[in-house]
Design a protein around this motif. Structure first.
Motif, PDB file in Angstrom:
ATOM      1  N   ILE A 191       5.364   1.868   6.268  1.00  0.00           N
ATOM      2  CA  ILE A 191       5.053   1.839   7.698  1.00  0.00           C
ATOM      3  C   ILE A 191       6.249   1.332   8.492  1.00  0.00           C
ATOM      4  N   CYS A 199       0.850   7.491   2.036  1.00  0.00           N
ATOM      5  CA  CYS A 199       0.375   6.116   1.846  1.00  0.00           C
ATOM      6  C   CYS A 199      -0.946   6.108   1.092  1.00  0.00           C
ATOM      7  N   GLU A 217       3.747  -2.199   0.115  1.00  0.00           N
ATOM      8  CA  GLU A 217       3.655  -0.783   0.468  1.00  0.00           C
ATOM      9  C   GLU A 217       3.673  -0.589   1.981  1.00  0.00           C
ATOM     10  N   ALA A 218       2.968  -1.471   2.699  1.00  0.00           N
ATOM     11  CA  ALA A 218       2.969  -1.383   4.157  1.00  0.00           C
ATOM     12  C   ALA A 218       4.364  -1.616   4.713  1.00  0.00           C
ATOM     13  N   TYR A 227      -0.184  -3.959  -1.631  1.00  0.00           N
ATOM     14  CA  TYR A 227      -0.430  -3.283  -0.358  1.00  0.00           C
ATOM     15  C   TYR A 227       0.470  -3.837   0.748  1.00  0.00           C
ATOM     16  N   THR A 228       0.797  -5.129   0.654  1.00  0.00           N
ATOM     17  CA  THR A 228       1.719  -5.718   1.630  1.00  0.00           C
ATOM     18  C   THR A 228       3.096  -5.082   1.499  1.00  0.00           C
ATOM     19  N   VAL A 261      -3.396   1.479   3.214  1.00  0.00           N
ATOM     20  CA  VAL A 261      -2.208   1.384   4.073  1.00  0.00           C
ATOM     21  C   VAL A 261      -2.242   2.441   5.160  1.00  0.00           C
ATOM     22  N   GLN A 262      -2.761   3.616   4.841  1.00  0.00           N
ATOM     23  CA  GLN A 262      -2.866   4.663   5.850  1.00  0.00           C
ATOM     24  C   GLN A 262      -3.797   4.228   6.983  1.00  0.00           C
ATOM     25  N   LEU A 292      -4.290   1.146   8.027  1.00  0.00           N
ATOM     26  CA  LEU A 292      -3.526   0.208   8.831  1.00  0.00           C
ATOM     27  C   LEU A 292      -2.527   0.929   9.729  1.00  0.00           C
ATOM     28  N   LYS A 293      -1.894   1.950   9.186  1.00  0.00           N
ATOM     29  CA  LYS A 293      -0.905   2.709   9.946  1.00  0.00           C
ATOM     30  C   LYS A 293      -1.555   3.370  11.157  1.00  0.00           C
TER      31      LYS A 293
END
Length: 461
Positions: A441, A449, A436-437, A433-434, A453-454, A456-457
């Protein structure tokens, strides 16, 4: 005349010609002035008479009347700067003086995708003459009466086939948002294709494009296209334990697994690979020669790392130049990723940051490290209260230092992402996930995402 000009893989420009030049030389001079291009290039154009295949431009009369797509082909590539590179092979320096005369037989790949990112807006292609005439007349009627065109089956098939080909040239597996952008652009260009009802006006076109693209990939798979063939489903009766389906690219790669250039085979490209290895063993390396040969063997290298999935050490042995700094950074030109610039402008929240003394043995700080960025600190007790004095930054993959002497941390992250693509390495499970972010992002690469992650975005935005 409206021109779409491909200057490089990451530089695509729109240019409006108020007055059409009388010769190709005048057009080149105009482009040099308006687009700040250096001399020493030729022009190719997409010929609508041959399914938009590229042809050399010899006369202005060869261009389509209203819109044309041009490609700038550099006769002499700009030389790269000389830089020192230290790696496991103790290569001292690169000699970028002159290209070896033996390079004459090398051809750059011609089947690599050339669009840096998904175009916005999507450029709807020109259809066959009969379809364009029908659409033109129907658009005029729609403008006056708002009556949509009753699209015939053969006409719809022609439109969808052309769209599928154009989409695949950009991306083999577009996401839902990208397919919607195609349907939207189609209806905006040809309002007569607007679907009646309370929807967006192109929902049906979205579904049709999606299914047509799937059928198009199936045809390419039967024809032996590597990129879609690698994503084959498990067939009934397949031996258990063998991979029946390999994941398609998910990191915004454009050339995930291209076919070999025309006239090339595994055997011919393997000879070029061997010549690259021999060149890297020299004390002074012809960097231009290595770069061109690495580009020419791109499809062989991708086939090897994607299908065989060798260990990093095996890749370093067969493709040592892949781990040079100047080979990692130019890779966006081939796979259309932009890495280093975004990282220079935000504060890094990063991971796997290993600190070690300059007296530590390399085996100590690389042991059990699958992926890591390490910093070598100056051993200065007096300066313990101040910021650490970093003397070296390196990248570790599979317990081995693969790149060292990196200028700064943002650059190291750019190199890391480049290497992960180049060797087709999966993101670490505990850090997926890190990564991917970072990718989707901060670097704005890739499609939709994951839910985490979405979330977080949304919070960051």
């Amino acid at each position: 005349m409206l021109l779409r000009i491909y200057i490089s893989d990451a530089n695509v420009r729109r240019f409006l010609l108020i007055e059409v030049p009388t010769s190709v030389d005048q057009l080149k001079t105009l482009l040099e002035e308006k687009l700040q291009l250096k001399k020493g290039f030729e022009l190719q154009f997409e010929d609508p008479d041959f399914d938009n295949a590229l042809c050399n431009l010899h006369s202005i009369d060869e261009l389509p009347a209203e819109k044309a797509v041009l490609r700038v082909v550099w006769a002499i590539e700009p030389s790269s700067s000389v830089q020192d590179i230290s790696d496991a092979s103790s290569v001292s320096s690169l000699d970028t003086a002159s290209r070896s005369s033996s390079f004459g037989s090398i051809q750059s790949p011609t089947n690599l995708r050339s669009v840096a990112q998904w175009p916005s807006p999507f450029d709807v292609p020109t259809f066959s003459l009969d379809v364009e005439l029908r659409l033109q007349k129907a658009n005029e009627i729609y403008k006056e009466t708002k009556k949509p065109l009753n699209v015939r089956r053969d006409m719809k098939s022609e439109i969808l086939n052309k769209l599928a080909q154009t989409i695949f040239e950009i991306k083999a597996y577009p996401d839902a948002c990208e397919i919607e952008s195609v349907a939207s652009a189609l209806v905006q260009k040809h309002p007569c294709l607007t679907e009646p009802g309370a929807g967006s006006g192109w929902d049906g076109w979205m579904m049709s494009i999606k299914f047509k693209l799937g059928n198009y990939r199936a045809k390419l798979r039967d024809a032996g296209c590597s990129e879609v063939n690698i994503n084959r489903k498990r067939e009934r009766g397949q031996v258990e334990g063998l991979k029946g389906r390999m994941k398609k690219s998910k990191r915004a790669e454009v050339n995930f697994l291209p076919d070999h250039p025309a006239g090339q085979s595994d055997e011919s490209l393997e000879k070029e690979r061997v010549s690259i290895v021999e060149e890297t063993r020299k004390k002074r390396i012809d960097a231009t020669l290595v770069r061109q040969k690495m580009e020419a063997t791109f499809s062989l290298r991708r086939k090897e790392v994607v299908e065989v999935e060798p260990l990093v050490e095996e890749i370093r042995e067969r493709w040592p130049a892949l781990f040079y700094e100047d080979e990692v950074i130019p890779f966006p030109m081939q796979v259309c990723l932009v890495l280093s610039v975004p990282f220079m402008y935000f504060i890094l929240l990063f991971f796997y940051y290993y600190l070690f003394q300059d007296t530590d043995a390399e085996d100590n700080y690389t042991k059990y490290v699958k992926i890591g960025i390490v910093s070598l600190l100056k051993d200065d007790v007096a300066a313990a209260a101040s910021l650490p004095d970093v003397t070296n930054i390196a990248i570790i993959l599979e317990e081995a230092v693969v790149l060292r002497d990196i200028a700064d941390l943002p650059t190291a992250f750019a190199y890391l992402f480049g290497l992960l693509y180049s060797i087709n390495m999966e993101y670490p499970k505990e850090l997926k996930y890190t990564f991917e972010a970072m990718q989707k992002i901060f670097m704005d690469l890739g499609g939709s995402c994951s839910a985490r992650v979405q979330s977080l975005k949304i919070k960051l935005c």
